[in-house]
Scaffold this motif. Structure first.
Motif, PDB file in Angstrom:
ATOM      1  N   UNK A   7       0.843  -1.191   0.000  1.00  0.00           N
ATOM      2  CA  UNK A   7       0.000   0.000   0.000  1.00  0.00           C
ATOM      3  C   UNK A   7       0.879   1.241   0.000  1.00  0.00           C
ATOM      4  N   UNK A   8       0.476   2.241  -0.780  1.00  0.00           N
ATOM      5  CA  UNK A   8       1.274   3.446  -0.938  1.00  0.00           C
ATOM      6  C   UNK A   8       0.556   4.645  -0.314  1.00  0.00           C
ATOM      7  N   UNK A   9       1.353   5.559   0.242  1.00  0.00           N
ATOM      8  CA  UNK A   9       0.842   6.795   0.817  1.00  0.00           C
ATOM      9  C   UNK A   9       1.326   7.981   0.001  1.00  0.00           C
ATOM     10  N   UNK A  10       0.445   8.954  -0.182  1.00  0.00           N
ATOM     11  CA  UNK A  10       0.817  10.219  -0.804  1.00  0.00           C
ATOM     12  C   UNK A  10       0.575  11.332   0.209  1.00  0.00           C
ATOM     13  N   UNK A  11       1.481  12.312   0.228  1.00  0.00           N
ATOM     14  CA  UNK A  11       1.427  13.370   1.232  1.00  0.00           C
ATOM     15  C   UNK A  11       1.427  14.715   0.524  1.00  0.00           C
ATOM     16  N   UNK A  12       0.321  15.434   0.679  1.00  0.00           N
ATOM     17  CA  UNK A  12       0.174  16.762   0.088  1.00  0.00           C
ATOM     18  C   UNK A  12       0.734  17.797   1.049  1.00  0.00           C
ATOM     19  N   UNK A  13       1.759  18.499   0.625  1.00  0.00           N
ATOM     20  CA  UNK A  13       2.302  19.559   1.454  1.00  0.00           C
ATOM     21  C   UNK A  13       3.618  19.195   2.094  1.00  0.00           C
ATOM     22  N   UNK A  14       4.728  19.865   1.688  1.00  0.00           N
ATOM     23  CA  UNK A  14       6.057  19.547   2.244  1.00  0.00           C
ATOM     24  C   UNK A  14       6.433  20.430   3.422  1.00  0.00           C
ATOM     25  N   UNK A  15       5.439  20.826   4.223  1.00  0.00           N
ATOM     26  CA  UNK A  15       5.736  21.596   5.423  1.00  0.00           C
ATOM     27  C   UNK A  15       6.255  20.693   6.522  1.00  0.00           C
ATOM     28  N   UNK A  16       6.210  21.181   7.760  1.00  0.00           N
ATOM     29  CA  UNK A  16       6.823  20.433   8.859  1.00  0.00           C
ATOM     30  C   UNK A  16       6.146  19.086   9.086  1.00  0.00           C
ATOM     31  N   UNK A  17       4.814  19.060   9.140  1.00  0.00           N
ATOM     32  CA  UNK A  17       4.140  17.785   9.370  1.00  0.00           C
ATOM     33  C   UNK A  17       4.207  16.879   8.145  1.00  0.00           C
ATOM     34  N   UNK A  18       4.102  17.452   6.962  1.00  0.00           N
ATOM     35  CA  UNK A  18       4.204  16.640   5.745  1.00  0.00           C
ATOM     36  C   UNK A  18       5.546  15.948   5.655  1.00  0.00           C
ATOM     37  N   UNK A  19       6.614  16.685   5.927  1.00  0.00           N
ATOM     38  CA  UNK A  19       7.949  16.087   5.887  1.00  0.00           C
ATOM     39  C   UNK A  19       8.134  15.089   7.031  1.00  0.00           C
ATOM     40  N   UNK A  20       7.527  15.375   8.188  1.00  0.00           N
ATOM     41  CA  UNK A  20       7.628  14.449   9.319  1.00  0.00           C
ATOM     42  C   UNK A  20       7.009  13.112   8.973  1.00  0.00           C
ATOM     43  N   UNK A  21       5.798  13.128   8.427  1.00  0.00           N
ATOM     44  CA  UNK A  21       5.139  11.873   8.061  1.00  0.00           C
ATOM     45  C   UNK A  21       5.887  11.175   6.924  1.00  0.00           C
ATOM     46  N   UNK A  22       6.331  11.932   5.941  1.00  0.00           N
ATOM     47  CA  UNK A  22       7.054  11.334   4.812  1.00  0.00           C
ATOM     48  C   UNK A  22       8.333  10.660   5.278  1.00  0.00           C
ATOM     49  N   UNK A  23       9.082  11.327   6.155  1.00  0.00           N
ATOM     50  CA  UNK A  23      10.348  10.773   6.640  1.00  0.00           C
ATOM     51  C   UNK A  23      10.120   9.505   7.462  1.00  0.00           C
ATOM     52  N   UNK A  24       9.119   9.530   8.343  1.00  0.00           N
ATOM     53  CA  UNK A  24       8.914   8.387   9.225  1.00  0.00           C
ATOM     54  C   UNK A  24       8.389   7.173   8.465  1.00  0.00           C
ATOM     55  N   UNK A  25       7.482   7.397   7.516  1.00  0.00           N
ATOM     56  CA  UNK A  25       6.989   6.279   6.713  1.00  0.00           C
ATOM     57  C   UNK A  25       8.112   5.713   5.846  1.00  0.00           C
ATOM     58  N   UNK A  26       8.867   6.601   5.198  1.00  0.00           N
ATOM     59  CA  UNK A  26       9.949   6.139   4.320  1.00  0.00           C
ATOM     60  C   UNK A  26      11.039   5.435   5.103  1.00  0.00           C
ATOM     61  N   UNK A  27      11.334   5.933   6.296  1.00  0.00           N
ATOM     62  CA  UNK A  27      12.351   5.295   7.132  1.00  0.00           C
ATOM     63  C   UNK A  27      11.945   3.877   7.518  1.00  0.00           C
ATOM     64  N   UNK A  28      10.621   3.643   7.611  1.00  0.00           N
ATOM     65  CA  UNK A  28      10.107   2.306   7.936  1.00  0.00           C
ATOM     66  C   UNK A  28       9.893   1.456   6.690  1.00  0.00           C
ATOM     67  N   UNK A  29      10.389   1.937   5.548  1.00  0.00           N
ATOM     68  CA  UNK A  29      10.304   1.213   4.270  1.00  0.00           C
ATOM     69  C   UNK A  29       8.851   1.026   3.815  1.00  0.00           C
ATOM     70  N   UNK A  30       8.032   2.024   4.109  1.00  0.00           N
ATOM     71  CA  UNK A  30       6.646   2.047   3.632  1.00  0.00           C
ATOM     72  C   UNK A  30       6.580   3.034   2.475  1.00  0.00           C
ATOM     73  N   UNK A  31       6.094   2.623   1.299  1.00  0.00           N
ATOM     74  CA  UNK A  31       6.070   3.519   0.136  1.00  0.00           C
ATOM     75  C   UNK A  31       5.323   4.815   0.432  1.00  0.00           C
ATOM     76  N   UNK A  32       6.006   5.938   0.225  1.00  0.00           N
ATOM     77  CA  UNK A  32       5.413   7.247   0.477  1.00  0.00           C
ATOM     78  C   UNK A  32       5.961   8.239  -0.535  1.00  0.00           C
ATOM     79  N   UNK A  33       5.096   9.108  -1.022  1.00  0.00           N
ATOM     80  CA  UNK A  33       5.504  10.113  -2.003  1.00  0.00           C
ATOM     81  C   UNK A  33       4.966  11.474  -1.600  1.00  0.00           C
ATOM     82  N   UNK A  34       5.837  12.480  -1.612  1.00  0.00           N
ATOM     83  CA  UNK A  34       5.390  13.852  -1.433  1.00  0.00           C
ATOM     84  C   UNK A  34       4.779  14.353  -2.741  1.00  0.00           C
TER      85      UNK A  34
END
Length: 307
Positions: free
Chosen positions: A1-28
């Motif tokens: 399952x893939x996640x998409x994150x709208x908005x590269x602000x503080x929370x957007x980058x936080x969620x993107x980094x944590x999901x990606x660090x856990x090897x869960x597909x995520x795209x800003x």
């Protein structure tokens, strides 16, 4: 399952980094080619300083524009409240009845507008106490560990299985069937803390010197929440506000951060929304009106938008 994150602000980058660090597909999902090029110049990486750590990690992250053809299964909307509806509109054709949309906006109003924009799509609202900030674009510091309360905005359903990804990424959350009550309570706290930190140019903890004004506002906000169907007392609102002030004493509120960085605030979705609802429901709002008017005057002095 893939996640998409709208908005590269503080929370957007936080969620993107944590999901990606856990090897869960995520795209800003970035606003334009300029933003995409900026991330590419950083090697398509987010610099992520995890909570309690002294050195940042470089986290590889996928990124794309709204016009990308990939269908969106799970969408996290992490942009500001005033940008949220337009941002979701830009990717609406990529969503389907099987998609899930997760909203991380401050205040209230944008969530309901997005739910109306996406009939037939599951829209989940959030109230988060996670603390994060950017030192520069795509450089995210996790400043405070919190938890995120989640629930369906319309037609309550069981907790979605996709949140197992958040567990894997060690993102703390709780599921609730009463998310609107939580959003109203957080709105009250936002109305008490955010505008006053702008007016007094102070960190959250210094608001303990403004008990008379906080008490008057708590009285009106308790009336508003009760009239909206979420009964509470002024004492409850004041006590919760004081607890947040004490817990975040050294924090700079999100609204004051916006002002200090000459950015548009979310006033329309915090004091503006509360004032409009109070007028509509017929509850007392003199203190709230004074607060909203003074905040608008301050924004005007600073050359910032009044809405």
């Amino acid at each position: 399952m893939s996640w998409h994150i709208l908005g590269p602000g503080s929370l957007g980058c936080l969620w993107a980094a944590r999901l990606s660090q856990a090897h869960i597909p995520a795209s800003l999902i970035l606003r334009n080619q300029h933003r995409l090029a900026a991330l590419q110049r950083q090697g398509n990486q987010i610099s992520y300083l995890a909570y309690g750590q002294s050195s940042p990690l470089d986290i590889a992250i996928n990124a794309q524009l709204a016009s990308h053809p990939q269908p969106i299964e799970r969408l996290i909307v992490a942009c500001k409240a005033y940008d949220a509806v337009a941002a979701v509109e830009s990717v609406k054709t990529r969503l389907s009845s099987n998609s899930g949309v997760f909203l991380l906006q401050n205040g209230m109003g944008s969530q309901q507008a997005i739910a109306q924009l996406l009939p037939g799509i599951r829209v989940i609202a959030a109230s988060s106490t996670e603390g994060a900030f950017l030192t520069q674009p795509f450089h995210c510091t996790h400043a405070g560990q919190g938890t995120t309360l989640l629930g369906d905005l319309v037609h309550t359903q069981p907790e979605p299985t996709c949140l197992r990804d958040w567990q894997q990424a060690q993102i703390s959350y709780q599921w609730t069937d009463t998310i609107l009550a939580a959003l109203w309570r957080k709105l009250a706290i936002n109305c008490l803390i955010n505008p006053l930190t702008v007016l007094y140019q102070c960190k959250n903890g210094q608001l303990t010197q403004q008990t008379e004004r906080l008490t008057a506002l708590a009285h009106e906000l308790a009336q508003l929440l009760s009239a909206a169907g979420y009964p509470c007392t002024a004492e409850d609102v004041f006590a919760q506000c004081l607890q947040v002030i004490q817990n975040t004493a050294q924090n700079t509120s999100s609204m004051l951060q916006d002002v200090l960085n000459q950015r548009r605030t979310e006033i329309s979705y915090i004091t503006g929304f509360a004032l409009a609802q109070s007028q509509q429901l017929g509850t007392s709002h003199r203190a709230l009106l004074d607060l909203h008017s003074q905040l608008q005057a301050r924004l005007q002095q600073l050359g910032l938008p009044l809405d």
